[in-house]
Design a protein around this motif. Structure first.
Motif, PDB file in Angstrom:
ATOM      1  N   ARG A  47      99.650 107.605 180.805  1.00 33.63           N
ATOM      2  CA  ARG A  47     100.381 108.587 179.954  1.00 33.63           C
ATOM      3  C   ARG A  47     100.754 109.954 180.382  1.00 33.63           C
ATOM      4  N   GLY A  48      99.773 110.573 180.984  1.00 34.74           N
ATOM      5  CA  GLY A  48      99.807 111.756 181.630  1.00 34.74           C
ATOM      6  C   GLY A  48     100.890 111.803 182.690  1.00 34.74           C
ATOM      7  N   ASP A  50     103.276 109.602 182.978  1.00 33.78           N
ATOM      8  CA  ASP A  50     104.628 109.506 182.422  1.00 33.78           C
ATOM      9  C   ASP A  50     104.972 110.478 181.656  1.00 33.78           C
ATOM     10  N   ALA A  51     104.425 111.496 181.006  1.00 30.94           N
ATOM     11  CA  ALA A  51     104.921 112.683 180.469  1.00 30.94           C
ATOM     12  C   ALA A  51     105.295 113.717 181.647  1.00 30.94           C
ATOM     13  N   ALA A  52     104.495 113.777 182.535  1.00 29.90           N
ATOM     14  CA  ALA A  52     104.883 114.713 183.668  1.00 29.90           C
ATOM     15  C   ALA A  52     106.361 114.320 184.410  1.00 29.90           C
ATOM     16  N   GLN A  53     106.427 112.899 184.432  1.00 31.25           N
ATOM     17  CA  GLN A  53     107.862 112.505 184.856  1.00 31.25           C
ATOM     18  C   GLN A  53     109.123 112.580 184.079  1.00 31.25           C
ATOM     19  N   ARG A  54     108.652 112.661 182.715  1.00 35.67           N
ATOM     20  CA  ARG A  54     109.712 112.973 181.737  1.00 35.67           C
ATOM     21  C   ARG A  54     110.166 114.410 181.820  1.00 35.67           C
ATOM     22  N   PHE A  55     109.116 115.323 181.802  1.00 36.34           N
ATOM     23  CA  PHE A  55     109.133 116.570 182.037  1.00 36.34           C
ATOM     24  C   PHE A  55     110.129 117.162 183.472  1.00 36.34           C
TER      25      PHE A  55
END
Length: 79
Positions: A47-48, A50-55
């Protein structure tokens, strides 16, 4: 909870890093490794990531622009 003793082989660097990180967190190495496994199994790491990739997907242009400006500034100083 019952505990099982296992013998794992890792590079010296990894063993030293695990020992240092466990100490930083006030944990035994075994408890530290158990926490990492629980986090990984629970999907927290993914999840972390994935969040970094979205950012990065949303803000990559800002980083590219800053890098281009840095590059142009370096060229101007070299001239």
């Amino acid at each position: 909870m019952a505990k099982t003793q296992k013998g794992w082989r890792v590079d010296d660097e990894i063993a030293e890093l695990a020992t240092a990180r466990a100490k930083d967190r006030g944990m035994s190495v075994g408890d530290y490794i158990a926490a990492l496994v629980r986090e990984d199994a629970g999907g927290l790491r993914q999840r972390g990531l994935d969040a970094a990739q979205r950012f990065l997907d949303e803000h990559q242009a800002v980083f590219d622009e800053a890098e281009d400006a840095d590059h142009r500034s370096s060229e101007a100083h070299a001239a």
